[in-house]
Enzyme design. Structure first.
Site, PDB file in Angstrom:
ATOM      1  N   SER A  64      -1.115 -11.848 -24.118  1.00  0.00           N
ATOM      2  CA  SER A  64      -1.063 -13.212 -24.648  1.00  0.00           C
ATOM      3  C   SER A  64       0.024 -14.052 -23.978  1.00  0.00           C
ATOM      4  CB  SER A  64      -0.815 -13.183 -26.153  1.00  0.00           C
ATOM      5  OG  SER A  64      -1.847 -12.484 -26.799  1.00  0.00           O
ATOM      6  N   MET A 104       6.140  -5.327 -29.123  1.00  0.00           N
ATOM      7  CA  MET A 104       6.649  -5.940 -27.895  1.00  0.00           C
ATOM      8  C   MET A 104       7.312  -7.291 -28.184  1.00  0.00           C
ATOM      9  SD  MET A 104       5.932  -3.802 -25.621  1.00  0.00           S
ATOM     10  CE  MET A 104       5.008  -2.292 -25.555  1.00  0.00           C
ATOM     11  N   LEU A 154       5.582 -10.226 -28.099  1.00  0.00           N
ATOM     12  CA  LEU A 154       4.921 -11.230 -27.256  1.00  0.00           C
ATOM     13  C   LEU A 154       5.733 -11.658 -26.025  1.00  0.00           C
ATOM     14  CD1 LEU A 154       3.342 -13.438 -30.102  1.00  0.00           C
ATOM     15  CD2 LEU A 154       2.124 -11.859 -28.600  1.00  0.00           C
ATOM     16  N   CYS A 190      -0.902 -11.487 -34.013  1.00  0.00           N
ATOM     17  CA  CYS A 190       0.193 -10.610 -33.600  1.00  0.00           C
ATOM     18  C   CYS A 190       0.987 -10.197 -34.828  1.00  0.00           C
ATOM     19  CB  CYS A 190       1.128 -11.291 -32.607  1.00  0.00           C
ATOM     20  SG  CYS A 190       2.540 -10.227 -32.242  1.00  0.00           S
ATOM     21  N   ASN A 222      -7.197  -6.856 -34.048  1.00  0.00           N
ATOM     22  CA  ASN A 222      -5.867  -6.578 -33.523  1.00  0.00           C
ATOM     23  C   ASN A 222      -5.318  -5.304 -34.212  1.00  0.00           C
ATOM     24  OD1 ASN A 222      -3.242  -7.001 -32.347  1.00  0.00           O
ATOM     25  ND2 ASN A 222      -3.723  -9.168 -32.232  1.00  0.00           N
ATOM     26  N   THR A 223      -4.054  -5.023 -33.986  1.00  0.00           N
ATOM     27  CA  THR A 223      -3.471  -3.770 -34.488  1.00  0.00           C
ATOM     28  C   THR A 223      -3.177  -3.802 -35.996  1.00  0.00           C
ATOM     29  OG1 THR A 223      -1.379  -4.686 -33.752  1.00  0.00           O
ATOM     30  CG2 THR A 223      -2.419  -3.092 -32.317  1.00  0.00           C
ATOM     31  N   GLY A 263      -9.361   1.509 -30.953  1.00  0.00           N
ATOM     32  CA  GLY A 263      -9.538   2.951 -30.839  1.00  0.00           C
ATOM     33  C   GLY A 263     -10.700   3.415 -29.986  1.00  0.00           C
TER      34      GLY A 263
HETATM   35  C1  DHB Z   1       2.088  -7.474 -29.899  1.00  0.00           C
HETATM   36  C2  DHB Z   1       1.111  -8.414 -30.044  1.00  0.00           C
HETATM   37  C3  DHB Z   1      -0.075  -8.059 -30.646  1.00  0.00           C
HETATM   38  O1  DHB Z   1      -1.063  -8.943 -30.840  1.00  0.00           O
HETATM   39  C4  DHB Z   1      -0.240  -6.748 -31.098  1.00  0.00           C
HETATM   40  O2  DHB Z   1      -1.376  -6.380 -31.701  1.00  0.00           O
HETATM   41  C5  DHB Z   1       0.739  -5.810 -30.948  1.00  0.00           C
HETATM   42  C6  DHB Z   1       1.911  -6.182 -30.334  1.00  0.00           C
HETATM   43  C7  DHB Z   1       3.397  -7.838 -29.336  1.00  0.00           C
HETATM   44  O3  DHB Z   1       3.494  -8.437 -28.259  1.00  0.00           O
HETATM   45  O4  DHB Z   1       4.374  -7.546 -30.019  1.00  0.00           O
END
Ligand code: DHB
Length: 320
Positions: free
Chosen positions: A48, A73, A75, A130, A192-193, A244
């Site tokens: 992103s 991370m 972003l 995120c 997303n996660t 996954g």
């Molecule tokens: C980050 C961003 C995400 O959209 C995600 O699913 C996991 C980590 C990030 O950059 O922190």
């Protein structure tokens, strides 16, 4: 029977096959994304990009957990103005490019979308989800009204297909997906996660500097697959499945659940770049063996089966 083709058109984005990388895992440098394409993917998704450069969170930002990985991370990215040149490089290499992006306000989302469009991206993926900067900018995908407004503002700035990437960390993903559709989204990326925590027993504190992180990998697949199932029932626009996926059977499950394409992220850490070609090859063999000539014929088939099963269950319970 017509000739087998893996080519898909996802809301106007034409790809040689329905397999892409998931945003983030491999970063955003053009040579790495070109390797994804050369390994067999139909297109690539960048990490992103935001309005200004960000360094992201301090290390540790990634930890392996059972059946997956947890990352925060924060972003990190070089900012849209810089990334314009990288998109141009990807386009010169002939790689279909989906530019993932985010902003901290409606205006920022719209501005970044305009810049990435002008740079020559083939589609945009609006990162509404995120999990690691929620304190700073909130999580858009947790607020249907705001998501609709942001999506509409982005659509106003671009002629490109806009995929809105949703979070599984919500009570009702169908409502959020509907809001994105009302805002003019051309497709939904689900998902997303999942938010999680890992704790180090010796240091007796969370492993990640950010405390929480986004869980990805095989652990999230059943949750993400359920999200695809629900979203594809709720909206008319295509759904892109993510979460996954590591093998062609995973990818086929997503197609059967209603996804028109898939994104593969964490598996590249465990299976290497070959994972893209292997999934594409396996999907082709599955289609050939089962008499499918187009990917669209597979999409959503499990829902029909579900209805059959349900009606059988109903018939049984009536008899009982
Ligand atoms: C980050 C961003 C995400 O959209 C995600 O699913 C996991 C980590 C990030 O950059 O922190």
């Amino acid at each position: 029977m017509s000739k087998l083709s893996l080519a898909v058109d996802v809301a106007g984005l034409r790809l040689r096959n329905p397999v892409m990388n998931a945003a983030g895992v491999l970063g955003m440098s053009p040579p790495i994304l070109k390797r994804v394409y050369d390994s067999g993917a139909g297109g690539v998704v960048t990490k992103s990009v935001g309005p200004v450069p960000r360094t992201g969170h301090q290390n540790p930002t990634l930890v392996r957990v059972s059946c997956g990985a947890l990352n925060a991370m924060g972003l990190p990215n070089p900012g849209a103005d810089y990334y314009v040149e990288e998109i141009k490089a990807l386009k010169e290499m002939g790689v279909p490019t989906v530019a993932s992006f985010f902003g901290g306000s409606v205006q920022e989302f719209a501005d970044v979308a305009r810049k990435l469009t002008e740079a020559g991206a083939d589609a945009l993926e609006l990162n509404a989800s995120c999990p690691n900067v929620a304190d700073e900018m909130g999580m858009l995908a947790a607020d249907a009204g705001n998501l609709e407004r942001v999506t509409a503002a982005v659509k106003n700035e671009t002629r490109l297909p806009v995929f809105v990437k949703l979070s599984p960390n919500v009570t009702n993903i169908k409502t959020v997906a509907k809001a994105a559709e009302w805002g003019g989204a051309d497709a939904i990326t689900a998902v997303n996660t999942l938010m999680g925590i890992a704790i180090d027993v010796n240091f007796r504190r969370p492993v990640l500097t950010n405390t929480t992180g986004g869980l990805s990998g095989p652990a999230v697949k059943p949750v993400a697959l359920r999200c695809v199932w629900e979203v594809s029932q709720a909206v008319e626009i295509p759904v892109i499945g993510c979460g996954g996926i590591a093998t062609w059977t995973d990818a086929v499950e997503y197609l059967l659940a209603g996804a028109s394409a898939v994104e593969v992220g964490t598996a590249v850490m465990t299976h290497g770049f070959e994972v893209y070609g292997e999934i594409v090859e396996g999907l082709g063999a599955y289609m050939a063996e089962n008499g499918f000539s187009r990917v669209e014929e597979v999409v959503g088939l499990a829902h029909d089966a579900g209805r059959d099963t349900q009606s059988k269950v109903d018939r049984c319970s009536i008899r009982v």
